[in-house]
Scaffold this motif. Sequence first.
Motif, PDB file in Angstrom:
ATOM      1  N   GLY A   3       0.846  -1.969  26.216  1.00  0.00           N
ATOM      2  CA  GLY A   3       0.446  -1.199  27.378  1.00  0.00           C
ATOM      3  C   GLY A   3      -1.009  -1.467  27.716  1.00  0.00           C
ATOM      4  N   ALA A   4      -1.546  -0.693  28.631  1.00  0.00           N
ATOM      5  CA  ALA A   4      -2.915  -0.901  29.103  1.00  0.00           C
ATOM      6  C   ALA A   4      -3.956  -0.612  28.025  1.00  0.00           C
ATOM      7  CB  ALA A   4      -3.173  -0.018  30.321  1.00  0.00           C
ATOM      8  N   GLN A  29     -12.370  -1.294  22.280  1.00  0.00           N
ATOM      9  CA  GLN A  29     -13.377  -1.935  23.124  1.00  0.00           C
ATOM     10  C   GLN A  29     -13.226  -1.557  24.599  1.00  0.00           C
ATOM     11  OE1 GLN A  29     -10.985  -3.509  21.461  1.00  0.00           O
ATOM     12  NE2 GLN A  29     -10.077  -5.148  22.679  1.00  0.00           N
ATOM     13  N   LEU A  30     -12.109  -0.949  24.973  1.00  0.00           N
ATOM     14  CA  LEU A  30     -11.885  -0.612  26.383  1.00  0.00           C
ATOM     15  C   LEU A  30     -12.787   0.516  26.845  1.00  0.00           C
ATOM     16  CD1 LEU A  30      -8.015  -0.915  26.591  1.00  0.00           C
ATOM     17  CD2 LEU A  30      -9.721  -2.572  27.322  1.00  0.00           C
ATOM     18  N   SER A  31     -12.903   1.578  26.047  1.00  0.00           N
ATOM     19  CA  SER A  31     -13.784   2.693  26.393  1.00  0.00           C
ATOM     20  C   SER A  31     -13.802   3.703  25.259  1.00  0.00           C
ATOM     21  CB  SER A  31     -13.345   3.379  27.692  1.00  0.00           C
ATOM     22  OG  SER A  31     -12.235   4.210  27.449  1.00  0.00           O
ATOM     23  N   SER A  32     -14.777   4.588  25.281  1.00  0.00           N
ATOM     24  CA  SER A  32     -14.843   5.638  24.267  1.00  0.00           C
ATOM     25  C   SER A  32     -13.682   6.618  24.441  1.00  0.00           C
ATOM     26  CB  SER A  32     -16.179   6.372  24.344  1.00  0.00           C
ATOM     27  OG  SER A  32     -16.337   6.947  25.623  1.00  0.00           O
ATOM     28  N   ALA A  33     -13.119   6.695  25.635  1.00  0.00           N
ATOM     29  CA  ALA A  33     -11.983   7.586  25.879  1.00  0.00           C
ATOM     30  C   ALA A  33     -10.766   7.149  25.070  1.00  0.00           C
ATOM     31  CB  ALA A  33     -11.651   7.619  27.370  1.00  0.00           C
ATOM     32  N   SER A  80     -10.104  -1.494  16.514  1.00  0.00           N
ATOM     33  CA  SER A  80      -8.787  -0.924  16.770  1.00  0.00           C
ATOM     34  C   SER A  80      -8.655   0.406  16.049  1.00  0.00           C
ATOM     35  CB  SER A  80      -7.678  -1.852  16.271  1.00  0.00           C
ATOM     36  OG  SER A  80      -7.731  -3.091  16.926  1.00  0.00           O
ATOM     37  N   PHE A  81      -7.969   1.323  16.675  1.00  0.00           N
ATOM     38  CA  PHE A  81      -7.625   2.614  16.087  1.00  0.00           C
ATOM     39  C   PHE A  81      -6.109   2.609  15.941  1.00  0.00           C
ATOM     40  CE2 PHE A  81      -6.692   7.070  15.819  1.00  0.00           C
ATOM     41  CZ  PHE A  81      -7.842   7.683  15.321  1.00  0.00           C
ATOM     42  N   TRP A  82      -5.625   2.743  14.729  1.00  0.00           N
ATOM     43  CA  TRP A  82      -4.193   2.658  14.451  1.00  0.00           C
ATOM     44  C   TRP A  82      -3.652   4.039  14.098  1.00  0.00           C
ATOM     45  CZ3 TRP A  82      -1.439  -2.011  14.434  1.00  0.00           C
ATOM     46  CH2 TRP A  82      -2.210  -3.184  14.526  1.00  0.00           C
TER      47      TRP A  82
END
Length: 146
Positions: A3-4, A29-33, A80-82
């Motif tokens: 997904g995105a 890496q996409l955002s802190s959100a 990465s957050f798994w």
Amino acid sequence: GKGAFGEAWRGIALDGHGTAVVMKRLYLQLSSAVHLQGQREVYFGELLRSCEASGSTPNLARYIAHFEDSCSSEHGTVGSFWVVYHDEGVSLYQSMFSVLDGPNPIMVPSPIYCSLRRSPGAVSTLLRGVLNGLRTLHSLNITHRD
């Protein structure tokens, strides 16, 4: 699936029991959100896990654990957050769609989807499971985002 904000993987836990798991990877890496989204899943996963002993969490994915990792490359550090869940079997998405292989694979309605259209009772059973899971969340004052 992909997904995105991440991707999901099926695997086997190295726990000595061969537990089937689904690992959801969020791209930090996409955002802190995105990191916040992962922490939110962990919070609710742990809350629901505390209810599992009483058998009060039917029709919901069961949280196991989470971890973070990162690697460096010529493009910088990628984190990465798994989030790890028990593999609960075939997903609703997989039940509804099939992939036709070929040079240009396409998604088509699955045989299960086609049979549901001919059997109102089967639709009721499927929706009852979804709504039971939603009722469990709402009883714990949790609102599902979807």
